[in-house]
Write a protein that holds these residues in place. Structure first.
Motif, PDB file in Angstrom:
ATOM      1  N   CYS A 130       0.850  -1.190   0.000  1.00 44.12           N
ATOM      2  CA  CYS A 130       0.000   0.000   0.000  1.00 44.12           C
ATOM      3  C   CYS A 130       0.884   1.237   0.000  1.00 44.12           C
ATOM      4  O   CYS A 130       2.011   1.209   0.493  1.00 44.12           O
ATOM      5  N   ASN A 131       0.352   2.322  -0.555  1.00 40.64           N
ATOM      6  CA  ASN A 131       1.126   3.564  -0.606  1.00 40.64           C
ATOM      7  C   ASN A 131       0.938   4.433   0.639  1.00 40.64           C
ATOM      8  O   ASN A 131       1.575   5.477   0.753  1.00 40.64           O
ATOM      9  N   LEU A 132       0.065   4.003   1.562  1.00 40.74           N
ATOM     10  CA  LEU A 132      -0.113   4.722   2.817  1.00 40.74           C
ATOM     11  C   LEU A 132       0.256   3.810   3.988  1.00 40.74           C
ATOM     12  O   LEU A 132       0.500   2.624   3.810  1.00 40.74           O
ATOM     13  N   ARG A 133       0.277   4.397   5.191  1.00 38.89           N
ATOM     14  CA  ARG A 133       0.635   3.640   6.396  1.00 38.89           C
ATOM     15  C   ARG A 133      -0.461   3.823   7.456  1.00 38.89           C
ATOM     16  O   ARG A 133      -0.214   4.317   8.548  1.00 38.89           O
ATOM     17  N   HIS A 144       4.264  -1.016   3.490  1.00 41.74           N
ATOM     18  CA  HIS A 144       4.318   0.215   2.704  1.00 41.74           C
ATOM     19  C   HIS A 144       5.168  -0.009   1.463  1.00 41.74           C
ATOM     20  O   HIS A 144       6.294  -0.472   1.533  1.00 41.74           O
ATOM     21  N   SER A 151       7.002   1.430  -2.028  1.00 36.58           N
ATOM     22  CA  SER A 151       7.614   2.608  -2.644  1.00 36.58           C
ATOM     23  C   SER A 151       8.261   2.187  -3.955  1.00 36.58           C
ATOM     24  O   SER A 151       8.235   1.006  -4.333  1.00 36.58           O
ATOM     25  N   VAL A 155       1.006   9.504   5.824  1.00 37.97           N
ATOM     26  CA  VAL A 155       1.819  10.012   4.714  1.00 37.97           C
ATOM     27  C   VAL A 155       1.442  11.469   4.438  1.00 37.97           C
ATOM     28  O   VAL A 155       0.258  11.771   4.227  1.00 37.97           O
TER      29      VAL A 155
END
Length: 397
Positions: A37-40, A50, A52, A150
């Motif tokens: 996922c691009n968020l935490r 996470h 990247s 984020v």
């Protein structure tokens, strides 16, 4: 009860009863398209790592996605939900959408909205999007980004919502309630109105994965606060907005008018009999909880027939045979158990390693005297009622 006993293959009378009971249609597949996922998000019940540019995680292969859909059609498939991780992170999301378009399958999506560009929003609509839910956990950047972990994700989510509205879809907003944002409930509803959204759903932090840490840290709402907010949202705030407001506490706490009346949002039936999860790696599971609970994974799409999994999995057979009769604790006594079906069997199993464990929310509410007595079978028996669900009481019935 041990997991071995709970998940054992059916024997004796139960097995014979299951053998003659028709297998329900597989109505919906939940595709957890990405492992990362691009968020935490601090409350996430799946706890994806996470992702990247430097660190990538598995995503479902499009050819396998198509193959699963083709196997599911004869089993009764009518819709698909795309979720994650973050589904819009899938490196071949355009191909995934193209397959859905070719298959003429209605689909829904849950997303954080950050990656929803104008072009992608139009592609979603063109591919048969039914509805889409976008997470927004505060009416300002500080609150939302505290939850989501984020910087910059608040404005990016707003851009995603605006892009969806411009493409002709009115998204649903999902707000997960906790101490940090509870005072912003009405502000978020007003904000959603200005954005052109269709509805707001309020979720409760579950004691699963990262949610466990929030509960332990005292960052979540108490049961008393959750019940009070549910009453206020469903009986007062909902009357002051044209948006649909949905509060995700168990069915026993919902007024009947919100389930069946003109303003109802559905009766809250758990869809466990007609839903199966597909993890990013291609495994079949009860739902995304399979990432944390191996015994709730039933096979892999590359090696196991979906029909065999759906019809023959010992866990799914046990659920079909025993639900709701075998539910324990407060759930076993509740008049709504045929509708609610334990609220979330995956959550209950994660907590107690027992398919028939009661839902934590209802158990805690009962201990505090907050569970609505009019929804208990014992109350009906004492009063000689007909067994129909009674109107909501002041305590939250």
């Amino acid at each position: 009860m041990s997991s071995g006993k709970t998940l054992s293959v059916l024997r004796g009378d139960a097995a014979r009863e299951t053998a003659v009971r028709p297998v329900p249609p597989l109505n919906t597949l939940y595709f957890y398209l990405t492992e990362g996922c691009n968020l935490r998000c601090r409350h996430c019940w799946l706890e994806p790592p996470h992702q990247s540019e430097k660190r990538q995680y598995p995503a479902l292969d499009p050819d396998l996605f198509r193959y699963i859909l083709q196997q599911a059609r004869p089993l009764g498939l009518t819709s698909v939900k795309l979720t994650g991780g973050e589904p819009l992170m899938h490196p071949q999301i355009g191909e995934i959408l193209g397959i859905l378009r070719e298959e003429k399958l209605r689909f829904n999506m849950e997303t954080n909205g950050v990656l929803c560009t104008p072009e992608l929003a139009r592609e979603l609509v063109r591919s048969g999007l039914g509805y889409i839910s976008v997470s927004l956990d505060g009416a300002d950047a500080d609150t939302h980004e505290w939850v989501r972990g984020v910087k910059g994700c608040f404005e990016a989510a707003l851009d995603g919502i605006r892009n969806l509205v411009a493409a002709g879809i009115r998204p649903q907003v999902i707000m997960t309630l906790m101490l940090r944002n509870a005072e912003q409930i009405e502000a978020l509803v007003r904000f959603a109105e200005t954005l052109g959204c269709s509805s707001v759903t309020f979720n409760i932090v579950q004691p699963t994965a990262r949610g466990v840490k929030m509960h332990e840290a005292g960052e979540t709402l108490s049961i008393r606060e959750i019940v009070r907010l549910g009453d206020w949202i469903e009986n007062e705030l909902s009357a002051r907005t044209k948006l649909g407001l949905h509060y995700s506490h168990p069915a026993a706490f919902r007024p009947l008018g919100r389930m069946y009346g003109r303003e109802g949002s559905g009766c809250g039936v758990c869809g466990i009999f007609g839903i199966l999860g597909v993890l990013a790696g291609g495994s079949y599971a009860l739902c995304g909880i399979g990432e944390h609970v191996p015994e709730l994974v039933f096979g892999h799409a590359s090696s196991d027939s979906l029909a065999d999994v759906w019809k023959g999995s010992p866990v799914l057979r046990e659920i079909r045979e025993g639900m709701p009769r075998r539910l324990g604790g407060i759930c076993g006594e509740c008049l709504m158990k045929g509708i609610c079906r334990g609220s979330c069997i995956a959550q209950n199993y994660y907590k107690d390693r027992d398919l028939w464990a009661p839902h934590w929310y209802c158990e805690e509410a009962r201990a505090l005297g907050l569970f609505p007595e009019m929804r208990l079978a014992s109350r009906v028996a004492r009063n000689g009622d007909t067994g129909r669900c009674a109107p909501r009481e002041a305590s939250g019935a």
